[in-house]
Each structure stands twice: as C-alpha cells, then as structure tokens.
Design a protein around this motif. Sequence first.
Motif, PDB file in Angstrom:
ATOM      1  N   UNK A 260       0.831  -1.213   0.000  1.00 46.67           N
ATOM      2  CA  UNK A 260       0.000   0.000   0.000  1.00 46.67           C
ATOM      3  C   UNK A 260       0.863   1.259   0.000  1.00 46.67           C
ATOM      4  N   UNK A 261       1.951   1.232   0.757  1.00 51.83           N
ATOM      5  CA  UNK A 261       2.848   2.391   0.772  1.00 51.83           C
ATOM      6  C   UNK A 261       3.439   2.634  -0.611  1.00 51.83           C
ATOM      7  N   UNK A 262       3.803   1.572  -1.321  1.00 55.56           N
ATOM      8  CA  UNK A 262       4.334   1.742  -2.676  1.00 55.56           C
ATOM      9  C   UNK A 262       3.265   2.263  -3.633  1.00 55.56           C
ATOM     10  N   UNK A 263       2.014   1.837  -3.439  1.00 53.95           N
ATOM     11  CA  UNK A 263       0.920   2.331  -4.284  1.00 53.95           C
ATOM     12  C   UNK A 263       0.746   3.840  -4.084  1.00 53.95           C
ATOM     13  N   UNK A 264       0.889   4.305  -2.860  1.00 56.34           N
ATOM     14  CA  UNK A 264       0.831   5.756  -2.616  1.00 56.34           C
ATOM     15  C   UNK A 264       1.932   6.460  -3.405  1.00 56.34           C
ATOM     16  N   UNK A 265       3.110   5.841  -3.437  1.00 60.05           N
ATOM     17  CA  UNK A 265       4.212   6.425  -4.197  1.00 60.05           C
ATOM     18  C   UNK A 265       3.912   6.523  -5.687  1.00 60.05           C
ATOM     19  N   UNK A 266       3.170   5.537  -6.240  1.00 62.25           N
ATOM     20  CA  UNK A 266       2.843   5.615  -7.674  1.00 62.25           C
ATOM     21  C   UNK A 266       1.975   6.824  -7.966  1.00 62.25           C
ATOM     22  N   UNK A 267       1.051   7.147  -7.057  1.00 62.08           N
ATOM     23  CA  UNK A 267       0.220   8.340  -7.263  1.00 62.08           C
ATOM     24  C   UNK A 267       1.070   9.603  -7.290  1.00 62.08           C
ATOM     25  N   UNK A 268       2.031   9.679  -6.373  1.00 64.22           N
ATOM     26  CA  UNK A 268       2.901  10.854  -6.330  1.00 64.22           C
ATOM     27  C   UNK A 268       3.787  10.894  -7.570  1.00 64.22           C
ATOM     28  N   UNK A 269       4.229   9.728  -8.042  1.00 62.74           N
ATOM     29  CA  UNK A 269       5.104   9.685  -9.211  1.00 62.74           C
ATOM     30  C   UNK A 269       4.450  10.168 -10.480  1.00 62.74           C
ATOM     31  N   UNK A 270       3.116  10.070 -10.574  1.00 60.30           N
ATOM     32  CA  UNK A 270       2.442  10.534 -11.791  1.00 60.30           C
ATOM     33  C   UNK A 270       2.547  12.040 -11.968  1.00 60.30           C
ATOM     34  N   UNK A 271       2.888  12.759 -10.898  1.00 60.16           N
ATOM     35  CA  UNK A 271       2.988  14.215 -11.018  1.00 60.16           C
ATOM     36  C   UNK A 271       4.157  14.640 -11.888  1.00 60.16           C
ATOM     37  N   UNK A 272       5.120  13.744 -12.107  1.00 57.39           N
ATOM     38  CA  UNK A 272       6.280  14.119 -12.919  1.00 57.39           C
ATOM     39  C   UNK A 272       5.858  14.470 -14.344  1.00 57.39           C
ATOM     40  N   UNK A 273       4.898  13.724 -14.882  1.00 57.58           N
ATOM     41  CA  UNK A 273       4.423  14.014 -16.236  1.00 57.58           C
ATOM     42  C   UNK A 273       3.776  15.393 -16.300  1.00 57.58           C
ATOM     43  N   UNK A 274       2.968  15.709 -15.292  1.00 57.49           N
ATOM     44  CA  UNK A 274       2.322  17.030 -15.265  1.00 57.49           C
ATOM     45  C   UNK A 274       3.352  18.145 -15.143  1.00 57.49           C
ATOM     46  N   UNK A 275       4.375  17.920 -14.318  1.00 56.99           N
ATOM     47  CA  UNK A 275       5.416  18.941 -14.153  1.00 56.99           C
ATOM     48  C   UNK A 275       6.166  19.158 -15.458  1.00 56.99           C
ATOM     49  N   UNK A 276       6.516  18.080 -16.146  1.00 55.10           N
ATOM     50  CA  UNK A 276       7.239  18.201 -17.410  1.00 55.10           C
ATOM     51  C   UNK A 276       6.385  18.896 -18.463  1.00 55.10           C
ATOM     52  N   UNK A 277       5.091  18.597 -18.500  1.00 53.88           N
ATOM     53  CA  UNK A 277       4.216  19.213 -19.503  1.00 53.88           C
ATOM     54  C   UNK A 277       4.020  20.700 -19.247  1.00 53.88           C
ATOM     55  N   UNK A 278       4.235  21.146 -18.000  1.00 48.88           N
ATOM     56  CA  UNK A 278       4.021  22.550 -17.664  1.00 48.88           C
ATOM     57  C   UNK A 278       5.260  23.406 -17.872  1.00 48.88           C
ATOM     58  N   UNK A 279       6.423  22.777 -18.099  1.00 53.45           N
ATOM     59  CA  UNK A 279       7.646  23.558 -18.303  1.00 53.45           C
ATOM     60  C   UNK A 279       7.530  24.354 -19.599  1.00 53.45           C
TER      61      UNK A 279
END
Length: 594
Positions: A260-279
């Motif tokens: 479950x802790x790793x699953x929480x990390x996957x949600x946080x990891x998806x933000x990288x795509x949003x950050x890259x798209x906003x640059x």
Amino acid sequence: MPSGPKRDGPRREQCPPRPRDPALRCRDAPFPHERPALDTSPLAIYPIVAGLLGGIGLFLLGMHMLTEGLKLAAGRALEGLLERGTATPVRGLGAGMTMTALVQSSTAVTVASIGFVNTGLLSLQNAMWVIFGSNVGTTLNAWLVAALGFSFRIDAFALPFVGIGATLMLAGRTVRQRALGQALAGFGVLFLGIDALKDTFSGFGATMNLQDHIAPGFTGWLILVGIGTVLTVLMQASGAVIAIIITAAQGGLMSIEAACAMVIGTNIGTTSTAILSALGATSNARRVAATHVIFNLVTGAVAIALLPLLIGLLGALRNWFEQPATPAVMLAMFHTAFNVLGVLLMVPLARPLRRFLASHFRSREEEIARPRYLDAPSLAVPDLALRALRLELGRTQSFALTALTAATRVPPDEPWIERQASTLDALAPAIGDYVRKLNAMRLPPALVEAVAHSLRALQYQESAVTAVRQACALATTLGAPPGSELEPIAAAFRQATGALAASADAAREDFSAPAVEVRLEEAELRYQAFKEALLLEGAHARIDIRTLQDWLRLASLERRAIEQVAKAARMLAVLDGDLTPQQAEEKAGENGVE
C-alpha cells in the motif's frame, strides 16, 4: 526390523505443501525452515530477471496499444464529453473519471484539460474537478489486474483478445475498426504481461521475502513511498508499477502495508508528467498541472498518515462481505479508497486552492496586464485618481501602438499582435471599474469631463486593436502585394503608419498633438496613393476583382487603426492640457474622422 530410532514425545503435525497464495499458507510451519536458501547463481537469477523484464515490457506495450487504440476509436467523442460534460464541478468530476476509465490514461485527460483551458472552453474551476476525477478513474487499472489477473487462466483469457484484435488491426476497413482492434490486442497483451509477472514473483517469493529487508514502522513506509515514486517516474506508467506491486504482494514478497505504501508512491510519481508538460507552458497550463501535483501530494500525505487505519477498515469491510482478503483485491480497494478520500478532502479546499492558483503561476503577460497605477488609496483624492488614470491610459496606448507597428511587417507578426491586444483587453475592464468607482464620488464638472475624455481614449484604443487584428488576419492570407509596381507604394504606406505610431506614443517626452497631426496627414496621403494604385491595377485587369477587394479592405482596416490611435492621442493630449476639447473635435473634423 525397525526402520529407525524411535522419537520421544508427541509427533509434530506436518504442514501441507506450501501454496502460492500467502493468505492460504500454514501458519504452524517452522519459520526458519519455511524457505529454501536463495540460489544466487547466474543460471538461477536469469529466469527471474528475464521474466521481470519481459512481463513489464508486455504490460507497457499492452497499455500503450490499449490507450492509443481507445483514443483513436473514440475519436472526437472524448473531446465532446470534456467540452459538454464539465459545466459544473460534479459533472467535471464525472467526466474526468469516465474519460480516464475509457482511455486508461490520466495523462491524456490532463493534457486535454490543459488544452481546453487554454482555448477558453474549460474554466480553471471545472478543469480542477476533471483532474480530481481522472485520479479516481485511473484506479480502474488496479481493479482489472486484481479481478482478472488472478481469477482466470490468463493465457486462455488473454490470447483470444490478442487474436481478435490483431485480425481487426490488419483487416479492418475503417480507422475506427483498426483502432478498436489495436485496443483489444493491447488488452490481451497487457494481461499476458501480468501472467509473466505473476509466474516470476511466485517463484521468487518461494525463496525470498522482501519484507525481511524493509525497515519497520513509519520510516520503512516512507522509503517504500519513495521507491514507488521513483519507479513511476522512471517508467512513466503508474499502471505498470501498480501491476508489479500487486503481483509481488500476491506472490508473497511483501506485506499488504508495504504494498500500500508503494501504491501511494505511484500516485505521487504521476505528477512528474504534469510537471514536465508545464515547463515553458502558459500560466493556465501550469495551474492545471499544479492542481494535479497538489492533489496527489495532499492525498498521499493523508493516506500515509492513515495507512494502518485505512487497511484495517478495508479488512473489516472484506470480512463483513465474507470474502477472502487476497492482497490483489485489498490493494485495488486501497488505491480506490484513498483517491476517493482525496476528492472528499478537496471539496472544502477547492475554492481556496483556486484562489491560490489564480494568484500564482502568473505569466509575464499577466503581470503586465495588471494595472500599474490604479489603486484604491488614490480614489480618495480625485485629482490624484485622474493622474493615475492618465498614466494607465498611456500604457494601453503603447500596447495599441505596438500592435499597429507589428501589423506593418511582412508578414505581420501575429503572435506579438495578439499578445499586445490581449494585454489591452485584460486592462480595459480594470480601467472601467476604476472609472465607475471614481464617478461614484462627487466630482467637479471639470473632472467629470476629464473622466469622459479618458473613457473615449480607451474606446479609441480598443477600436484600433480590433482593426489591427482584422487586418493581420487578412494580411496573413494575402501575402505580398501583387505586381512589382504596388510594392514600393505599399511600403511607403507601411512606413508612414510606423511613423505615426511612434509619434502617437504618449509616454515619449517629445509627444505632442501637432506632431501626431503631421504624421496622420502623411499617412492619409500614402493611403490614398496606395488605394489609387490598387484601383488602377484592377482597371487594367492585372488584379482579379476578389483580390482587389481584399487589398482595398486591408488598406481600409489599416487606415482605421491609424485614425483610432490618432484620436486616442488627441484625448490624451486633452488630459495633458496640450489641447482643448474644442480643438480636438476640430482636428477630428478636418481629418474626416467620425
């Protein structure tokens, strides 16, 4: 003969063969001898590495085929759903969930939301709820893995999808049929990847328990959250990482809490795509991306803080339904539960979050578009307020003149024109609101008249920008003037226009109304010469009628823009005391301007 020495004491009950599912293992088996030692020889490690890489590769390939196929098969229906189905926050939440469930890609929904916000078809408020809904919709992937990946013979279930999909891809007559075939084949390949991962982790779990290498307590959970985040950032596919986690937990490599802790990390990891798209993107794009980042960070923080409680509640719910608490189903339930919890948290926080986003991530253009001289304290002194209004109108005049100058280039600089025009459009309501507040006060007649002149100046500037926009759109399609004889005449007209724009800048120290009138007369002469040359070309049939009409309209639009900025300059001169209102009206009559 006795077969061996007799043993004293009661005989220990033997544990049955060890099943794959850790939930069904015998708890009475002696722990030190439960697992054989891990064989670290290359021949033993190779099948594990190959199975892991192959399973991940098949899953990623299947996910890509499924997502792209569904997007092509749906066509513009998804855009229509996003455009029409987001009128309210609740509908936006539903649209985000539905679209993400259909295309199995929250990234695609985020990118589409950014595009609709930039084009004005979707407000920031509704886009926020689409993003929230996409995070809930993406949990369907975990349910597919849990419900189908461990309940059937996967090869018997997935191979027909691959065969039917491949047939449609190759034999489909339409783009939609081939796209649907790609989606079906991808669906099958995806589960073949899950099957490979399941077999790999089942064999690996018989010899090793990752739980033995995880730090206990909250520190260990944070480390696992970080591992899940890093894996998602590296693979750029949260669905693949969640599938790995589910199969690893189902194979007995880790506990439910660790998974479950790793699953929480996957949600946080998806933000990288949003950050890259906003640059380097627009301010609205950065706000939508920030919404995605903030939602996942807040949700992840709450989920990790409540992790034991959430797992306990989910376990109680499973017991209430009298269902076996398999790790796969528990993880799918947990993934959905904490994303739904995140949406509930955002209900009271949505409005403050929107205000926060509106005040941050401002672009340079938005900063420029904010009033620089208009403030509430100056309204207390009418003369000071009128001075601030004059300074702000000097800024709007410069935006109109810059747009006019950009329109004289060949081809016209359309992006720069639109930037200047949009800045003026953003400032105009703020100026109008300031004037209304000023008019609400009891002003002497002279100041009332000055306020009226200020509004007229703003109106002229807006009219000039409108004409420049129309001229730019027409000039872009027409290109260079037809015929070598027309080019020098058109160039002279453009040069006179640029000279007028420079002289009408009220921010210049040498700004004067007489200089504007001289440049206006010169521009009028150049316009008349260009117009006569165009008519002469048409009379000799060197230009067709349609082209002639377009060029005449273009010249007329440029002339109107010139006249409007000149009239605005006169009003500013009146405010400066360089002209009287009567003189400004006389000048307008002399130039034939209504």
